[in-house]
Design an enzyme around this catalytic site. Structure first.
Site, mmCIF file in Angstrom:
data_model
loop_
_atom_site.group_PDB
_atom_site.id
_atom_site.type_symbol
_atom_site.label_atom_id
_atom_site.label_comp_id
_atom_site.label_asym_id
_atom_site.label_seq_id
_atom_site.Cartn_x
_atom_site.Cartn_y
_atom_site.Cartn_z
ATOM 1 N N LYS A 55 51.786 -58.873 -6.108
ATOM 2 C CA LYS A 55 51.292 -57.987 -5.053
ATOM 3 C C LYS A 55 51.855 -58.355 -3.678
ATOM 4 O O LYS A 55 52.043 -57.481 -2.834
ATOM 5 C CB LYS A 55 49.765 -58.028 -5.013
ATOM 6 C CG LYS A 55 49.093 -57.413 -6.229
ATOM 7 C CD LYS A 55 47.577 -57.489 -6.081
ATOM 8 C CE LYS A 55 46.852 -57.375 -7.407
ATOM 9 N NZ LYS A 55 46.800 -56.033 -7.964
ATOM 10 N N GLU A 107 43.488 -59.686 2.151
ATOM 11 C CA GLU A 107 43.596 -58.347 2.737
ATOM 12 C C GLU A 107 42.362 -58.018 3.544
ATOM 13 O O GLU A 107 41.263 -58.452 3.221
ATOM 14 C CB GLU A 107 43.731 -57.283 1.626
ATOM 15 C CG GLU A 107 45.123 -57.172 1.087
ATOM 16 C CD GLU A 107 45.278 -56.060 0.058
ATOM 17 O OE1 GLU A 107 44.298 -55.344 -0.234
ATOM 18 O OE2 GLU A 107 46.402 -55.925 -0.451
ATOM 19 N N HIS A 109 35.582 -53.274 -9.010
ATOM 20 C CA HIS A 109 37.024 -53.020 -8.913
ATOM 21 C C HIS A 109 37.635 -52.513 -10.204
ATOM 22 O O HIS A 109 38.841 -52.539 -10.382
ATOM 23 C CB HIS A 109 37.785 -54.268 -8.442
ATOM 24 C CG HIS A 109 37.179 -54.895 -7.232
ATOM 25 N ND1 HIS A 109 36.989 -54.192 -6.066
ATOM 26 C CD2 HIS A 109 36.698 -56.139 -7.011
ATOM 27 C CE1 HIS A 109 36.426 -54.995 -5.181
ATOM 28 N NE2 HIS A 109 36.222 -56.173 -5.719
ATOM 29 N N ARG A 129 54.036 -48.852 -15.292
ATOM 30 C CA ARG A 129 53.761 -48.552 -16.701
ATOM 31 C C ARG A 129 52.962 -47.263 -16.769
ATOM 32 O O ARG A 129 52.619 -46.682 -15.732
ATOM 33 C CB ARG A 129 52.910 -49.683 -17.293
ATOM 34 C CG ARG A 129 51.647 -49.876 -16.457
ATOM 35 C CD ARG A 129 50.677 -50.845 -17.074
ATOM 36 N NE ARG A 129 49.702 -51.333 -16.118
ATOM 37 C CZ ARG A 129 48.567 -50.733 -15.803
ATOM 38 N NH1 ARG A 129 48.240 -49.586 -16.375
ATOM 39 N NH2 ARG A 129 47.754 -51.240 -14.914
HETATM 40 P P1 ADP Z 1 44.247 -54.544 -9.688
HETATM 41 O O1 ADP Z 1 45.624 -55.048 -9.861
HETATM 42 O O2 ADP Z 1 43.256 -55.463 -10.255
HETATM 43 O O3 ADP Z 1 44.111 -53.114 -10.087
HETATM 44 P P2 ADP Z 1 44.154 -53.604 -6.922
HETATM 45 O O4 ADP Z 1 44.881 -54.272 -5.829
HETATM 46 O O5 ADP Z 1 44.722 -52.344 -7.441
HETATM 47 O O6 ADP Z 1 43.986 -54.659 -8.091
HETATM 48 O O7 ADP Z 1 42.649 -53.356 -6.465
HETATM 49 C C1 ADP Z 1 41.654 -52.927 -7.373
HETATM 50 C C2 ADP Z 1 40.533 -52.222 -6.633
HETATM 51 O O8 ADP Z 1 39.943 -53.044 -5.645
HETATM 52 C C3 ADP Z 1 40.969 -50.989 -5.883
HETATM 53 O O9 ADP Z 1 41.002 -49.873 -6.715
HETATM 54 C C4 ADP Z 1 39.923 -50.870 -4.805
HETATM 55 O O10 ADP Z 1 38.752 -50.280 -5.284
HETATM 56 C C5 ADP Z 1 39.598 -52.292 -4.493
HETATM 57 N N1 ADP Z 1 40.400 -52.755 -3.339
HETATM 58 C C6 ADP Z 1 41.614 -53.313 -3.402
HETATM 59 N N2 ADP Z 1 42.077 -53.631 -2.189
HETATM 60 C C7 ADP Z 1 41.125 -53.272 -1.313
HETATM 61 C C8 ADP Z 1 40.974 -53.367 0.100
HETATM 62 N N3 ADP Z 1 41.903 -53.933 0.848
HETATM 63 N N4 ADP Z 1 39.851 -52.899 0.669
HETATM 64 C C9 ADP Z 1 38.879 -52.358 -0.084
HETATM 65 N N5 ADP Z 1 38.938 -52.257 -1.425
HETATM 66 C C10 ADP Z 1 40.047 -52.706 -2.048
HETATM 67 P P1 ADP Z 2 44.805 -48.900 -15.038
HETATM 68 O O1 ADP Z 2 45.332 -49.724 -13.884
HETATM 69 O O2 ADP Z 2 45.836 -48.387 -15.968
HETATM 70 O O3 ADP Z 2 43.856 -47.863 -14.611
HETATM 71 P P2 ADP Z 2 42.930 -50.977 -15.481
HETATM 72 O O4 ADP Z 2 42.973 -51.199 -14.023
HETATM 73 O O5 ADP Z 2 41.635 -50.708 -16.128
HETATM 74 O O6 ADP Z 2 43.967 -49.862 -15.927
HETATM 75 O O7 ADP Z 2 43.573 -52.198 -16.197
HETATM 76 C C1 ADP Z 2 44.789 -52.607 -15.761
HETATM 77 C C2 ADP Z 2 45.555 -53.183 -16.888
HETATM 78 O O8 ADP Z 2 44.997 -54.390 -17.319
HETATM 79 C C3 ADP Z 2 45.597 -52.285 -18.078
HETATM 80 O O9 ADP Z 2 46.917 -52.313 -18.505
HETATM 81 C C4 ADP Z 2 44.668 -52.915 -19.073
HETATM 82 O O10 ADP Z 2 45.089 -52.737 -20.393
HETATM 83 C C5 ADP Z 2 44.810 -54.351 -18.705
HETATM 84 N N1 ADP Z 2 43.605 -55.080 -18.987
HETATM 85 C C6 ADP Z 2 42.381 -54.759 -18.599
HETATM 86 N N2 ADP Z 2 41.522 -55.685 -19.031
HETATM 87 C C7 ADP Z 2 42.221 -56.596 -19.710
HETATM 88 C C8 ADP Z 2 41.910 -57.794 -20.392
HETATM 89 N N3 ADP Z 2 40.688 -58.247 -20.473
HETATM 90 N N4 ADP Z 2 42.892 -58.484 -20.967
HETATM 91 C C9 ADP Z 2 44.149 -58.046 -20.886
HETATM 92 N N5 ADP Z 2 44.510 -56.928 -20.259
HETATM 93 C C10 ADP Z 2 43.569 -56.209 -19.679
HETATM 94 MG MG MG Z 3 45.114 -51.592 -9.288
#
Ligand code: ADP
Ligand code: ADP
Ligand code: MG
Length: 667
Positions: free
Chosen positions: A116, A200, A235, A297
């Site tokens: 990230k 962040e 999240h 992906r």
């Molecule tokens: P992941 O790789 O686990 O999906 P993300 O960076 O996409 O992590 O963040 C997952 C979720 O966390 C986001 O969909 C949002 O709801 C929340 N989130 C992430 N960054 C922020 C932020 N800077 N402020 C508020 N909420 C956040």
């Molecule tokens: P997406 O970002 O596609 O909406 P999620 O945020 O729910 O999906 O999950 C992000 C990715 O992490 C997906 O590819 C999901 O298969 C994977 N994932 C979620 N939970 C687990 C876990 N417990 N172990 C391994 N992979 C996981």
């Molecule tokens: Mg995400």
């Protein structure tokens, strides 16, 4: 187009990819672990190769084994699905080195977006707005704490390698910063092998809006509009929709453009998603969205985009991977109607959404067909009789609906959820149904805090009605018999003289004991008394589990599933499971008074925080258990001395197994 592909995944996504392959005349190869020998994805494939034991590290994450399986079966390409190896650049390189095609972006693009912090750097250079914060390499705790002070609280700590909502900690008070950092680092290390974190600014009242992009390696990159994934719990996405509520065309165009620029900056090809955090405190603005991360992906929630665009994203992936240019141009695309997706999981909602396991003795989805366009689509990796095991994601199905308007689609979602029947495991269905009825959600007033704010109301479980209880009691006593139709007396129960026979039955529902009294007045005619209330009803069995219920003022149908130790009733849009209590058995074994810690769910021991002989005080953290996506800290039930630790970090444990014992209390 390929003649044969291997799908390096399991569950619903493996089945979903195979469905498109089959439609395109492409043969499919599945891979499976010991635990999945009889899984649906194996049945869906033309052939299948065993790759190892249940643990993912010894099966679905073994790139070499999977490549070997592809070579052995003559597959030309590997589709990774999501999760597992889908965002692993080393795997992509190995696939290509073996002379195979990876259905996804080049390794370089995955690398660029994999962490990230580096991804944000790149986006800054490409002119895409990013969330303010610190994403440099310095990892010293004091330094990061100072950065957090500068950014201003609240802040969000993220493991830079994180995903699936893991490795994230919200910190509102500077005093909590260091403990939170340690938690995020530990989760980052344990789940992704990388403890580094970024900090962040925590955006208040945010919405999560993401743009689906596609590139083809011929210089074309397009976006397929947005998805709103603001309904999240910790999240993690719960319900997603497309398009986003109240999205102005200008903002859609600006976000689409930023996402396409992000894709172009890394010469993207294949399906990808650019996730933005958006200021949801008022109307959406062109200067109110910031890049969070890119997922290189296919996304779990891709079906809502398929619904509104009429495109099959897996088909596009396969075409692009086979070297074809994208068959559509940006200007060909338009949004048709509205779509929602709800993720149905085996989880125990009242117990804090603990992942659950079990054998799905009964599984029925609403009318609709899998993977095809239409009003209701169910993407599922399990069939009736399959088991949700502790080894993998406890997803049961994705319920996807597509309607002409948001309101129509949301009504369809409620009704589709109400028509899902599951016995054999607890599920989040009732929670999802409640959410689909939520007022604010109905009005499109979504933000990522919605679920958390109204959690109590959303997880409240209504007790079964007297009629449902009565059905369960009749089922438990095996009193429901079919009406043959040949016997003229059967339907005229009052005509023939019956001795009213009374029986007693004991059941439990969600830890509450129910002692009911059942009197049979004639064939199929009963009165059931529980808690001072008596219900009079006529019940006859129809086909399968269906029963016809005659009440004083109406006739209804329900489903009744009778098993040796359990009765399930499916009625009023809900699934109710009652456990039978054997009246001859003694009182339930006394729960041990707090000398031991047992695993509350199947999971992985992530850390042991104490040692044998240590003095501990009530509430001290002793063990960290990771179950699916969450870390659970297990604490001392009382003051005492640790007598025994039965597990070590890295152990996989089953539900109820002993983890740690304190020396007996000396009283
Ligand atoms: P992941 O790789 O686990 O999906 P993300 O960076 O996409 O992590 O963040 C997952 C979720 O966390 C986001 O969909 C949002 O709801 C929340 N989130 C992430 N960054 C922020 C932020 N800077 N402020 C508020 N909420 C956040
Ligand atoms: P997406 O970002 O596609 O909406 P999620 O945020 O729910 O999906 O999950 C992000 C990715 O992490 C997906 O590819 C999901 O298969 C994977 N994932 C979620 N939970 C687990 C876990 N417990 N172990 C391994 N992979 C996981
Ligand atoms: Mg995400």
């Amino acid at each position: 187009m390929f003649k044969k592909i291997l799908i390096a995944n399991r569950g619903e996504i493996a089945c979903r990819v195979m469905a498109t392959a089959r439609r395109l005349g492409v043969k499919t190869v599945a891979v499976y672990s010991d635990a999945d020998a009889h899984a649906k994805h194996v049945q869906c494939a033309d052939e299948a190769v065993h790759i190892g034991p249940a643990a993912v590290a010894q099966s679905y994450l073994l790139g070499d084994k999977i490549i070997e399986a592809a070579l052995k079966t003559g597959a030309q390409a590997i589709h990774p699905g999501y999760g597992f190896l889908s965002e692993n650049p080393d795997f992509v390189e190995a696939v290509e080195a073996a002379g195979l095609v990876f259905v996804g972006p080049p390794a370089s693009a995955i690398k660029a977006m994999g962490l990230k912090d580096a991804a944000k750097d790149l986006m800054v250079k490409a002119g895409v707005p990013v969330v303010p914060g610190y994403h440099g390499g310095e990892q010293d705790a004091d330094f990061l704490a100072a950065q957090a002070d500068e950014i201003g609280y609240p802040v969000l700590i993220k493991a830079r390698a994180g995903g699936g909502g893991k490795g994230m900690r919200l910190v509102e008070d500077p005093g909590d910063f260091k403990a939170a950092l340690e938690g995020a680092q530990r989760e980052g290390q344990a789940s992704f092998g990388d403890p580094s974190c970024l900090i962040e600014k925590y955006i208040l009242q945010p919405r999560h809006i993401e743009i689906q992009v596609f590139g083809d390696g011929h210089g074309n990159a397009i976006h397929l509009f947005e998805r709103d994934c603001s309904l999240q719990r910790r999240h993690q996405k719960v319900i997603e929709e497309a398009p986003a509520p109240d999205m102005p065309d200008t903002v859609r165009a600006a976000m689409g453009k930023a996402a396409v620029e992000a894709a172009k900056a890394i010469s993207y090809s294949g399906a990808g998603t650019v996730e933005f955090i958006v200021d949801g405190s008022g109307a959406l603005r062109e200067d109110g969205f910031w890049f969070m991360e890119m997922n290189t992906r296919l996304q779990v929630e891709h079906p809502v985009t398929e619904a509104i665009t009429g495109l099959d994203l897996v088909e596009l992936q396969l075409r692009v991977a086979a070297g074809e240019p994208l068959p559509v141009r940006q200007e060909d695309l338009s949004i048709n109607g509205w779509s929602f997706e709800a993720r149905v999981y085996a989880e125990d909602v009242p117990k804090g959404f603990l992942p659950a396991t079990g054998t799905l003795d009964h599984l029925r989805f609403p009318e609709g067909s899998e993977f095809s366009e239409g009003a209701v689509r169910i993407d599922s990796g399990v069939r009736q009789g399959d088991t949700i095991s502790p080894w993998y994601d406890p997803m049961i199905a994705k319920v996807i609906v597509h309607g002409p308007t948001r309101k129509a689609a949301l009504n369809m979602l409620t009704s589709a959820l109400e028509n899902c029947q599951v016995a054999g495991s607890v599920t989040n269905l009732e929670f999802l149904t409640a959410l689909s009825r939520h007022d604010g959600f109905g009005k499109g007033e979504v933000d990522t805090g919605l679920i958390g704010r109204d959690l109590d109301a959303l997880v409240a479980t209504a007790s079964p009605s007297a009629n449902v209880l009565a059905l369960a009691a009749l089922g438990a006593l095996n009193l429901v018999a079919p009406v043959s139709g040949n016997d003229p007396f059967e339907r005229l129960s009052g005509w023939r003289q019956w001795d009213d026979a009374t029986q007693f039955v004991s059941l439990t529902y969600a830890d509450t004991r129910i002692d009911a009294q059942v009197t049979q007045h004639g064939k199929g005619q009963f009165s059931v008394t529980y808690d001072g209330e008596t219900v009079r009803l006529g019940v006859t069995a129809l086909d399968g589990t269906a029963v016809r219920v005659e009440l004083a003022d109406r006739v209804a149908t329900a489903d009744l599933l009778i098993e040796p130790a359990r009765v399930s009733v499916f009625a009023d849009g809900r699934s109710y499971s009652f456990d039978l209590i054997d009246p001859l058995a003694g009182a339930d074994a006394e729960q041990e008074g707090g000398d031991t810690i047992v695993a509350p769910m199947p999971g992985l021991v992530q850390a042991v925080l104490t040692q044998v002989g240590a003095d501990v005080a009530k509430g001290d953290a002793l063990l960290v258990l990771e179950a699916m996506k969450m870390e659970h800290t297990l604490t001392a039930p009382r003051d005492g001395v640790v007598a025994e630790i039965s597990v070590a970090a890295g152990d996989q444990v089953t539900d109820g197994s002993l983890l740690l014992a304190l020396e007996p209390a000396d009283d």
